[in-house]
Design a protein around this motif. Structure first.
Motif: not given
Length: 110
Positions: A67-96
């Motif tokens: 699932f994570v790979e399907s969201l991130n162009d084939g990459n198992a990049t974490v931490p991946t945050v998922v809600t009903r309307t969006e997903h993103f990799v939380a790797a910065s203070p702004q994303e936290i």
């Protein structure tokens, strides 16, 4: 000398199917893996709010990794945050901060 991060709080092994259900009900799912410094940074940054999200270890759940790979162009990049309307990799203070806000908003829905 470098300051060591405190050990990560143990999390229950939440299967991908339960994370999907949590998201469908308006919650926030976080896909992570052991040893990931960005996952630890997110966990620390969320503080007590971290407990309000569902955490799924992609190394323990093949469906979660796919699932994570399907969201991130084939990459198992974490931490991946998922809600009903969006997903993103939380790797910065702004994303936290964004994740913290999403968790707060989810608490109003749940």
């Amino acid at each position: 000398m470098f300051k060591k991060d405190p050990p990560r709080r143990p999390r229950p092994a939440t299967p991908h199917a339960e994370a999907v259900e949590h998201v469908e009900q308006g919650g926030v799912a976080i896909y992570w893996r052991p040893g990931c410094p960005f996952c630890s940074m997110l966990d620390r940054g969320l503080g007590p709010d971290a407990e309000k999200a569902t955490w799924t270890n992609i190394w323990e759940d093949r469906e979660a990794m796919a699932f994570v790979e399907s969201l991130n162009d084939g990459n198992a990049t974490v931490p991946t945050v998922v809600t009903r309307t969006e997903h993103f990799v939380a790797a910065s203070p702004q994303e936290i901060a964004t994740t913290k806000g999403l968790i707060a908003d989810a608490g109003k829905v749940l």
